[in-house]
Design a protein around this motif. Structure first.
Motif, mmCIF file in Angstrom:
data_model
loop_
_atom_site.group_PDB
_atom_site.id
_atom_site.type_symbol
_atom_site.label_atom_id
_atom_site.label_comp_id
_atom_site.label_asym_id
_atom_site.label_seq_id
_atom_site.Cartn_x
_atom_site.Cartn_y
_atom_site.Cartn_z
ATOM 1 N N SER A 147 -53.981 -27.214 -90.339
ATOM 2 C CA SER A 147 -54.619 -28.169 -89.451
ATOM 3 C C SER A 147 -55.973 -28.587 -90.009
ATOM 4 N N THR A 148 -56.483 -29.722 -89.549
ATOM 5 C CA THR A 148 -57.856 -30.121 -89.884
ATOM 6 C C THR A 148 -58.520 -30.667 -88.633
ATOM 7 N N LEU A 149 -59.841 -30.667 -88.648
ATOM 8 C CA LEU A 149 -60.602 -31.158 -87.490
ATOM 9 C C LEU A 149 -61.700 -32.087 -87.991
ATOM 10 N N PHE A 150 -61.754 -33.272 -87.383
ATOM 11 C CA PHE A 150 -62.745 -34.276 -87.784
ATOM 12 C C PHE A 150 -64.141 -33.927 -87.260
ATOM 13 N N PHE A 151 -65.141 -34.127 -88.111
ATOM 14 C CA PHE A 151 -66.560 -34.033 -87.723
ATOM 15 C C PHE A 151 -67.280 -35.266 -88.258
ATOM 16 N N HIS A 152 -68.299 -35.711 -87.535
ATOM 17 C CA HIS A 152 -69.030 -36.885 -88.029
ATOM 18 C C HIS A 152 -69.933 -36.495 -89.192
ATOM 19 N N LYS A 153 -70.213 -35.183 -89.330
ATOM 20 C CA LYS A 153 -71.215 -34.766 -90.309
ATOM 21 C C LYS A 153 -70.953 -33.309 -90.678
ATOM 22 N N ALA A 154 -71.025 -33.017 -91.983
ATOM 23 C CA ALA A 154 -70.698 -31.677 -92.458
ATOM 24 C C ALA A 154 -71.651 -30.615 -91.912
ATOM 25 N N ALA A 165 -60.776 -27.787 -92.556
ATOM 26 C CA ALA A 165 -59.358 -27.420 -92.589
ATOM 27 C C ALA A 165 -59.207 -25.923 -92.392
ATOM 28 N N GLY A 166 -58.135 -25.525 -91.738
ATOM 29 C CA GLY A 166 -57.873 -24.098 -91.525
ATOM 30 C C GLY A 166 -56.757 -23.896 -90.522
ATOM 31 N N GLU A 167 -56.690 -22.697 -89.963
ATOM 32 C CA GLU A 167 -55.697 -22.387 -88.939
ATOM 33 C C GLU A 167 -56.038 -23.149 -87.653
ATOM 34 N N ALA A 168 -55.031 -23.670 -86.987
ATOM 35 C CA ALA A 168 -55.273 -24.464 -85.778
ATOM 36 C C ALA A 168 -56.052 -23.684 -84.715
ATOM 37 N N ALA A 169 -55.698 -22.417 -84.517
ATOM 38 C CA ALA A 169 -56.373 -21.642 -83.459
ATOM 39 C C ALA A 169 -57.848 -21.451 -83.791
#
Lengths: 363, 363
Positions: free
Chosen positions: B67-74, B221-225
């Motif tokens: 899974s991945t998760l969007f962020f506006h800024k690192a 990116a990583g595990e969804a949980a």
């Protein structure tokens, strides 16, 4: 008390909108920005650039404040303000309303990211008063008033109460911060200039989306030296965007195209509340203090949500995306936000539609 | 050691660019996005929407991660990762390189916004090794490796070293996080797939700007949980944008148009470094490990800055916006970033130009 959220896909298929400015698609947003003369300014980089200067300058002038500072998001701007007051005063208590965004809607951000602790004052359904504030016996770094208090039905203190709170804070040497998320929208209710309202506060936040219709963004206004102390906090919380031109251009667009109509939105909201009062329809829960108010429906939330979905599906008409149950049997509320889309419909016509909707929800 | 920043107004008047993708104006960005088929997807709201789903899905697949998760800024994404590891493990120490972005470029964000403390390991001019890491005797919540380490001249550990670090972390039950700010750009150097590199880490960050050319944005990116536990932190640090479609569309554009050329950028950078080695010119400070490298100029920084400004003014050619002095008399460096704009110029031609520039700087 869990809200019912209507299916967004339904909204995308509607062609009539009664709510706010109506939906702004990415394409529409970009086309608007491409048509602005400022599109050919050099892009901003890391919070610097001619567009940001222009935006900051225009808002500082409107608010009659020495300076303003751009933030991509209010949660960062307002936390930066509170962190800076903590550093400045050595105090870590901040007074807020229990239903304010800072206390209720930001995942306890300020308390999880700092050692600041919130003192929650005032009743759930109305702004706190000077008397409530004077009941706090611990040393405060700052006091925050949200204008209007959305979660209490878009309610604001009276002008006299607001002045009294500001004066008391000044006398006590406590910073007074205005959460002006809807300051533009509330100004017509007070009938005072933006600068007169802003003058009460040491610092204030104004939003570029909501009434101004930008894709996002916020400004904090105050003394230049104080705003400088916010910059490291802005950077720490992800506010050092490589470029923010969509928010900046969107904000400039909003100042030009939506700000001049705030009094119209308020007047339309008042007229709608009055028209509803003459019908067997939902009613405005309180005096209308900005472009938005709570609309109370004497029907259960699932029934209203079903009627709204049917209206969207069968007639292509969209108004409320969210229905919130009330702690009274067979009552719920929606938030009525008046914007450009609403102005296209007469208050009487909207009131008739809401009366029919109520009848439909009653089955 | 203060950098000299060249006047940006000069850049705006240039018509030849040797650096990165060349300047992207707001107008160009918007025109590119308007030409994408995804422009007519429903806009995202508060980190949800079809564009974000598409972007998150494409990157998860590229990286071979669940899974991945969007962020506006690192700065927000990576702090969220570290905060989450702290909550999960009860430990508050994180090992980073002293020149990493987290340690050096974020106004001490993680230490000012949390009780996490950074253990800084490794020499100033190279990535830390497994032996450096094994020298830490306190219990770690996480280890972070930045790929490549920009502030040490875009240097990365060897593949074997990276595998050794990852394996050791796994054995110790310590989370291993990759700061892949330039992962796309480094992949051709390793000659392994993105998924092979990503597989070493429990979590990793990839950027949508830099090589991908978006106006901003990042993915974890990583595990969804695990990613779910980042969401409240994202919200607290201003990551709950009302809409982020410019970053999202820009990211999708970058995956389509820039990602396929990363090997070309790397090869061009290597060829340029080789061409420079045959001339009386600046030289690559190290082996070229991605599309970027440090270029060492045997001349004082102000003299090079003056020659660069003259080249921009008189020939309309722009390459370096920043000149950084070195702690060696009459030596300075610039960062050479190879992108779309650079590809338009033969390595030999660029090398000749840099040789002339050095001669001009020497006077």
């Amino acid at each position: 008390m869990t809200s019912i959220i209507l299916d967004r896909a339904l909204r995308a298929r509607c062609d009539t909108f009664l709510h706010g400015h109506g939906p702004i698609t990415p394409r529409l947003w970009m086309e608007r920005m491409l048509a602005m003369p400022e599109i050919d300014l050099a892009g901003d980089e890391y919070n610097a650039g001619p567009g940001i200067d222009l935006l900051q300058g225009q808002v500082a002038e409107l608010l009659g404040k020495p300076s303003t500072l751009f933030f991509h998001k209010a949660v960062v701007g307002q936390q930066a303000v509170l962190f800076a007051h903590r550093e400045r005063t050595g105090r870590r208590l901040v007074a807020v309303h229990p239903k304010s965004h800072i206390a209720a809607d930001e995942s306890d951000a300020v308390e999880r990211l700092s050692d600041i602790r919130l003192v929650r004052i005032g009743p759930d359904d109305a702004p706190f008063t000077l008397a409530d504030l004077q009941g706090v016996k611990e040393p405060l770094a700052a006091v925050v008033v949200e204008l209007p208090l959305r979660n209490a039905g878009f309610r604001t203190p009276s002008w006299e109460e607001l002045v009294a709170i500001a004066t008391w804070c000044r006398g006590q040497g406590i910073a007074f911060h205005l959460d002006g998320a809807r300051l533009w929208e509330t100004q017509p209710f007070y009938g005072r200039s933006l600068a007169e309202i802003a003058a009460l506060a040491d610092s204030l936040y104004v939003s570029l989306y909501k009434g101004l219709g930008a894709p996002g963004g916020a400004l904090i206004a105050g003394e230049a030296a104080f705003l400088e102390t916010l910059q490291p906090w802005r950077s720490r919380m992800g506010g050092n965007l490589y470029t923010a031109f969509p928010f900046v251009l969107g904000g400039l667009y909003g100042l030009r195209h939506f700000l001049p109509h705030m009094a119209d939105y308020h007047a339309h909201a008042v007229a709608l509340a009055e028209a509803l009062a003459t019908r067997d329809a939902p009613w405005a829960a309180d005096r209308v203090m900005c472009n938005s108010f709570r609309l109370v429906w004497p029907v259960a939330a699932p029934a209203l949500a079903a009627a709204l979905a049917r209206m969207a599906r069968e007639q292509g008409v969209w108004c409320f995306g969210r229905v919130i149950p009330l702690p009274v049997r067979d009552h719920c509320f929606t938030e009525m936000v008046v914007g450009e889309a609403t102005l296209a419909h007469e208050p009487g016509t909207i009131a008739n539609r809401f009366a029919r909707l109520l009848a439909a929800a009653r089955g």
